[in-house]
Design a protein around this motif. Structure first.
Motif, PDB file in Angstrom:
ATOM      1  N   UNK A 152       0.952  -1.142  -0.003  1.00  0.00           N
ATOM      2  CA  UNK A 152      -0.178  -0.228   0.099  1.00  0.00           C
ATOM      3  C   UNK A 152       0.916   1.240  -0.075  1.00  0.00           C
ATOM      4  N   UNK A 154       3.359   1.734  -1.789  1.00  0.00           N
ATOM      5  CA  UNK A 154       4.146   1.777  -2.934  1.00  0.00           C
ATOM      6  C   UNK A 154       4.150   2.859  -3.751  1.00  0.00           C
ATOM      7  N   UNK A 156       4.618   5.207  -7.083  1.00  0.00           N
ATOM      8  CA  UNK A 156       4.734   4.799  -8.667  1.00  0.00           C
ATOM      9  C   UNK A 156       6.039   5.352  -9.083  1.00  0.00           C
ATOM     10  N   UNK A 170       0.106  14.989 -19.366  1.00  0.00           N
ATOM     11  CA  UNK A 170      -0.540  14.066 -18.244  1.00  0.00           C
ATOM     12  C   UNK A 170       0.200  14.587 -16.885  1.00  0.00           C
ATOM     13  N   UNK A 174      -3.252  13.437 -11.728  1.00  0.00           N
ATOM     14  CA  UNK A 174      -4.291  12.626 -12.207  1.00  0.00           C
ATOM     15  C   UNK A 174      -4.436  11.275 -11.818  1.00  0.00           C
ATOM     16  N   UNK A 175      -3.375  11.005 -11.162  1.00  0.00           N
ATOM     17  CA  UNK A 175      -3.396   9.370 -10.588  1.00  0.00           C
ATOM     18  C   UNK A 175      -3.943   9.764  -9.198  1.00  0.00           C
ATOM     19  N   UNK A 176      -4.816   8.740  -8.755  1.00  0.00           N
ATOM     20  CA  UNK A 176      -5.595   8.780  -7.441  1.00  0.00           C
ATOM     21  C   UNK A 176      -4.251   8.944  -6.412  1.00  0.00           C
ATOM     22  N   UNK A 178      -3.253   7.700  -3.575  1.00  0.00           N
ATOM     23  CA  UNK A 178      -2.993   6.469  -2.879  1.00  0.00           C
ATOM     24  C   UNK A 178      -2.937   6.409  -1.432  1.00  0.00           C
ATOM     25  N   UNK A 181      -5.688   6.720   1.173  1.00  0.00           N
ATOM     26  CA  UNK A 181      -6.791   5.659   1.393  1.00  0.00           C
ATOM     27  C   UNK A 181      -6.442   5.367   3.001  1.00  0.00           C
TER      28      UNK A 181
ATOM     29  N   UNK B  55      -3.484  -4.151  -8.995  1.00  0.00           N
ATOM     30  CA  UNK B  55      -3.280  -2.909  -8.407  1.00  0.00           C
ATOM     31  C   UNK B  55      -4.514  -2.097  -8.927  1.00  0.00           C
TER      32      UNK B  55
ATOM     33  N   UNK C 116      -3.981   5.257 -16.682  1.00  0.00           N
ATOM     34  CA  UNK C 116      -4.136   6.047 -15.565  1.00  0.00           C
ATOM     35  C   UNK C 116      -3.608   5.281 -14.302  1.00  0.00           C
ATOM     36  N   UNK C 117      -3.810   4.081 -14.072  1.00  0.00           N
ATOM     37  CA  UNK C 117      -3.432   3.406 -12.785  1.00  0.00           C
ATOM     38  C   UNK C 117      -2.345   2.404 -12.687  1.00  0.00           C
ATOM     39  N   UNK C 119       1.103   0.685 -13.180  1.00  0.00           N
ATOM     40  CA  UNK C 119       2.409   1.072 -12.908  1.00  0.00           C
ATOM     41  C   UNK C 119       3.472   0.338 -13.963  1.00  0.00           C
TER      42      UNK C 119
END
Ligand code: SF4
Lengths: 181, 395, 190
Positions: A152, A154, A156, A170, A174-176, A178, A181, B55, C116-117, C119
Motif C-alpha cells: 500500500x 508503493x 509509482x 498528463x 491525475x493519478x489517485x 493512494x 486511503x 493494483x 491511469x492506474x 505502474x
C-alpha cells in the motif's frame, strides 16, 4: 458452501501446532491463523490427515494490512493459503502474518509444488521472502524493478529505463491519491 | 527416432523462444536448454504482459473493475465478468442487509452466455493448438465459428471481444428479440460443423500420433501442481466446479464432466496432449447441450416486471458504496479452469484487495517439469495443449 | 526529340518509362504489405480474426510473417508493458527500411484503460517507435484495422513514387455506430 468450520480443525491440530487459532473474518468467513514458525508443519498435517486431505493448493496470495481499518491495527503483510481437498471436496483458508520490515516466511513449496509459482508472485508483488524457496526471483516485473507494487505504500515510478510513465501533458495529480486511503 | 538421436551428448544449447514467437500465444518467453533435439531444461519467463490489473482493482470502485476483468482473460470475457460479479455478490451476501437478489432470467442468461463463450474460447484453444503443430486449416474453421458467436454477442451487448456484459446483480441487457432462435440455429449448424472439424483434425492420424504420449501429466502430479479445468480433467481427475460446487443455475442443469482416459489409444498415455485436446472438444459438446438446456430454462419475460435482468439495480449501487467488511473467496469454472476471486473489502467503495487466481498461471508452473526430456518440436505442442493465455498468467 | 547530349536513360521518353515502372512497383508494394505476426493482448485476437475467413485481410496482400526481417509492416496490437517495449524496439530495429508501424488499439496508442492506474504499462508505443497510423478502439473492429491499412497504402504509394514520407500520423476516424454484424436495423422490441 464447502468451507470447513475452522474450530474443529484447530482443536485437532492444536497439539502439534500450538500457535493455531480459529478465527473468522469480519464478515464471518472462518479461517485458521497460525504463526509462521508452525506454518509448514500445519500445512503438511492438513495435507496428510486422513479426514482433511487437503491435497491441492488452490491459491496462495497476500494482502497488505497497512492502514487497514481493523480492530487490532497492524502493518503486517497477511499471507493467505486457500486449500482444497479433491477427496473430501471441502476448502479451508489459512492465514499468517509477516512483519513489514523483516518480511520472511518459510516456503511451502515442499508441501505443494504449486506453491513455487505462487510464492514467486507474492515475493514479486509484496516482497515476502520465502526462506528455502528453490527459485525466488521476480516473476511479473522486470528483474531490475524497484519496489513491490502491491504494497500500500508503493510509490509509482516516474520513469523506467529513462522512459516516462506519463503521456505528454498528463500529470501525476491525475493519478489517485493512494496515500490518502 | 533412432536411439543415437535421443542419446544426450552432454552439450547443451540455449534457445530463447519468445516473447515474440508465433506459437507462444502472445508474449510468453521460454528459455529452452536443449541437448540436440532433447529439452534438458526450460525456464518460462513471464511478465511481458503484466498490466497490474490487481493494483488497478485497488484503485477503482467495485463496479468499475468489471471492464478490467474482460482484459484478464479476453478469450472468454463473459466467464471472467461472471467470476468477478459472483464474487462481489457473494461478498455482499455475507451481510443479510446488503444481499443482492439476481433475477432468475439474468441467472439463466449468464449461464447461456458463459457457455457460448466457452465454446468460442475452446475453439481458439484447439485451433491454435492445431496451428502450432502445423495444421493451419482447422484454425480457420475455428475462427469462422467464433465469428458467429461474436455476432450473437455483438447484438447482445455491442462488443465483439470485451463485453462488460455481466453486471453485479444481473446482466446489462436483456436478450435481443429473436436471440433464442438465433442461438438455437447457431448451435444446430455448429454441431454439423463440429463433425467436419473432428474428421479434419481429431481423427486425423498424423495429428493424433503427433500428440499421443507427449507430456503426460499423471493424476497426482496434476493435483499437487494445482492444475485446474480441462488440464486437470485431461489427467483423469473427475472434477468440475460447475457440477461439484455449483453456482448460478448450473446445479439444475446437471453438467456432465468428460475426463481424459488415454483417448489416443495404444501409443498414448493418460493426461497427454491428446487427452487434454479431446477433453476440450468434449466440453464443447457439453456446452452445446448446456446452452440448449439453458434456453429451455429461460423464464418468459413478465409483462409487468420492471427489471427482469437486474442490470444496474439502484440499491446494489448504493450497497457497493458501503459493502460489508471482510473477505470472500469465490471460485468459478472458466474455460481455462478455475477462475477464483479472493476479495478483501475494508468497507469502502474501493476494494482493498482483488486477487485473481487463473488457470493458465498454474499451468505455466508445470511447464518446466513436463517439458524436460521432450523433443524441441514438442514444446509448442505442449504450450498449445495447456491452452495458456498470457494475460491470465501475467494479469 | 532525342537530345544527343543526354546520357542514356535520361531522355524524356525513357524517364516516362521509368516512372511508370516506379508506379508499377509502388502498386505492387502497396498490395503486398507483409506484416509481422505480432500480437500481445486482446487486440491480437481481433488481428487474428481479421486474418480469419470473414475479414480475410490476406486479400489485401497482407500475409503474416514470423520474422521481422521479412516484414514491411508492424502492427502493434495490444498492450505494451515497459518490459515488452524494449523488445518491440528490438523487433523494429530488425525490420528493413522502409518500415511502417500501425498502432492498433487504445493500449498501443496511449495506454488505454491502463494509462491511469497501471505502474507497468507503457503509455503509447510511439515513445519507442514512430507510428504511421493510429487505430483507436478497445479493441478496434477488423473493419477499423482494414481502414487503417488502406490509409497506410496511400502512404506507401506516395513513398514509392515520390520518395516522400508523410510525417504526420494518420488517425482512423471513429466508425458510425451500427447495429449487428451486418448493419441491420435494430429490431423493434416487442
Ligand atoms: S486496447 Fe483494449 S482490447 Fe486492445 S489490448 Fe488494450 S485493453 Fe485490450
Amino acid at each position: 458452501m464447502t468451507a470447513l468450520a475452522a474450530e474443529p480443525v484447530a482443536a485437532r491440530m492444536r497439539q502439534r501446532t500450538p500457535s493455531i487459532e480459529a478465527r473468522t473474518t469480519e464478515n464471518g468467513q472462518p479461517f485458521l491463523f497460525v504463526a509462521p514458525a508452525d506454518l509448514v508443519l500445519l500445512l503438511t498435517l492438513l495435507r496428510d490427515d486422513e479426514d482433511l486431505r487437503f491435497d491441492a493448493l488452490m491459491d496462495l496470495t497476500a494482502y497488505d494490512l497497512l492502514k487497514y481499518p481493523a480492530k487490532a491495527p497492524s502493518d503486517a503483510i497477511c499471507a493467505v493459503w486457500l486449500l482444497w481437498s479433491h477427496v473430501h471436496r471441502h476448502e479451508l483458508m489459512v492465514q499468517t502474518h509477516a512483519a513489514r520490515s523483516d518480511c520472511r516466511l518459510p516456503t511451502t513449496s515442499g508441501v505443494w509444488p504449486a506453491a513455487i509459482y505462487f510464492e514467486r508472485e507474492v515475493f514479486d508483488l509484496y516482497g515476502v521472502h520465502f526462506d528455502g524457496h528453490p527459485d525466488l526471483r521476480r516473476i511479473m516485473c522486470p528483474q531490475d524493478w524497484v519496489g513491490h507494487p502491491l504494497r500500500k505504500d508503493y510509490v509509482y515510478p516516474a520513469t523506467y529505463h529513462g522512459v516516462s510513465h506519463l503521456r505528454d501533458g498528463q500529470h501525476f495529480e491525475s493519478q489517485p491519491a493512494r496515500e490518502a486511503r | 527416432m533412432t536411439v543415437e538421436a535421443t542419446t544426450p551428448s552432454g552439450e547443451t544449447m540455449q534457445l530463447s523462444m519468445g516473447p515474440h514467437h508465433p506459437a507462444t500465444h502472445g508474449v510468453l518467453r521460454i528459455v529452452v536448454e536443449s541437448d540436440g533435439e532433447i529439452v534438458q531444461n526450460c525456464t518460462p519467463d513471464h511478465g511481458y504482459l503484466h498490466r497490474s490489473i490487481e493494483k488497478i482493482g485497488e484503485c477503482v470502485e467495485w463496479p468499475m473493475f468489471v471492464p478490467y476483468t474482460d482484459r484478464v482473460d479476453y478469450v472468454c470475457a463473459m466467464n471472467a465478468n461472471l467470476a468477478y460479479c459472483l464474487a462481489v455478490e457473494r461478498l455482499l451476501a455475507t451481510d443479510p442487509a446488503t444481499t443482492v437478489v439476481v433475477p432468475r432470467r439474468a441467472e439463466v442468461i449468464r449461464v447461456l452466455v458463459a457457455e457460448l463463450n466457452r465454446i468460442s474460447s475452446h475453439l481458439i484453444a484447439v485451433g491454435a493448438m492445431a496451428m502450432d503443430v502445423g495444421a493451419y486449416t482447422p484454425f480457420l474453421h475455428g475462427i469462422a465459428q467464433r465469428e458467429l458467436v461474436n455476432d450473437i454477442f455483438e447484438k447482445l451487448c455491442g462488443q465483439r471481444l470485451t463485453y462488460n456484459y455481466v453486471t453485479i446483480g444481473g446482466v446489462a441487457f436483456d436478450l435481443h428479440h429473436g436471440a433464442g432462435d438465433e442461438i438455437a440455429r447457431f448451435l444446430d449448424q455448429f454441431e454439423r460443423e463440429m463433425v467436419r472439424f473432428n474428421r479434419l483434425l481429431t481423427t486425423n492420424a498424423i495429428f493424433r500420433d503427433r500428440c499421443a504420449g507427449v507430456a503426460a501429466v499423471t493424476r497426482d502430479e496434476a493435483i499437487e501442481w494445482g492444475l485446474v479445468g480441462p488440464n486437470l480433467r485431461g489427467s483423469g481427475v473427475d472434477f468440475d466446479l460447475r457440477r461439484d460446487v455449483p453456482y448460478g443455475v448450473y446445479g439444475e442443469l446437471g453438467v456432465r464432466v468428460p475426463v481424459g482416459q488415454c483417448f489416443a489409444g495404444r501409443r498414448g498415455r493418460q493426461g497427454d496432449c491428446y487427452d487434454r485436446y479431446v477433453v476440450r472438444l468434449l466440453e464443447i459438446n457439453e456446452s452445446v447441450r448446456l446452452c440448449r438446456e439453458a434456453l429451455k430454462l429461460l423464464p418468459p419475460k413478465a409483462e409487468k416486471e420492471t427489471d427482469p435482468i437486474g442490470g444496474w439495480q439502484a440499491d446494489v449501487t448504493k450497497q457497493l458504496k458501503k459493502p460489508p467488511k471482510g473477505s470472500v473467496h469465490c471460485r468459478t469454472e472458466a474455460p481455462r479452469g478455475e477462475m477464483g476471486y479472493f476479495l478483501v473489502s475494508d468497507g469502502t467503495k474501493t476494494p482493498w484487495r482483488v486477487r485473481v487466481r487463473t488457470g493458465s498461471f498454474s499451468a505455466s508452473g508445470i511447464f518446466h517439469k513436463v517439458m524436460r526430456g521432450t523433443f524441441l518440436a514438442d514444446v509448442v505442442a505442449i504450450i498449445g495443449s495447456f491452452d495458456v493465455v498470457v494475460p491470465e498468467i501475467d494479469r | 526529340m532525342a537530345d544527343p547530349q543526354c546520357r542514356p536513360g535520361n531522355a524524356s521518353h525513357e524517364q516516362i518509362h521509368l516512372t511508370a515502372v516506379d508506379e508499377f512497383l509502388a502498386w505492387g508494394k502497396e498490395h503486398s504489405l507483409f506484416y509481422l505476426l505480432f500480437a500481445t493482448a486482446c487486440c491480437g485476437i481481433e488481428l487474428m480474426q481479421a486474418g480469419g475467413p470473414r475479414y480475410d485481410i490476406d486479400r489485401l496482400g497482407m500475409i503474416p510473417r514470423a520474422t521481422p526481417r521479412q516484414a514491411d509492416l508492424m502492427i502493434v496490437a495490444g498492450t505494451i508493458t515497459h518490459k515488452m517495449a524494449e523488445r518491440v524496439k528490438l523487433l523494429w530495429d530488425q525490420m528493413t527500411e522502409p518500415r511502417w508501424v500501425v498502432s492498433m488499439g487504445s493500449c498501443a496508442n496511449s495506454g488505454g484503460p491502463f494509462s491511469k492506474w497501471s505502474y507497468s504499462v507503457l503509455n503509447g508505443i510511439d515513445k519507442y517507435v514512430p507510428v504511421d497510423v493510429y487505430i483507436p478502439g478497445c479493441p478496434p473492429r477488423p473493419e477499423a484495422l482494414i481502414d487503417g491499412v488502406m490509409a497506410l497504402r496511400e502512404r506507401v504509394r506516395l513513398y514509392r513514387t515520390t520518395g516522400q514520407r508523410t510525417k504526420t500520423p494518420h488517425v482512423v476516424a471513429g466508425i458510425e455506430p451500427a447495429f449487428g454484424a451486418h448493419h441491420e436495423k435494430p429490431e423493434q422490441k416487442t
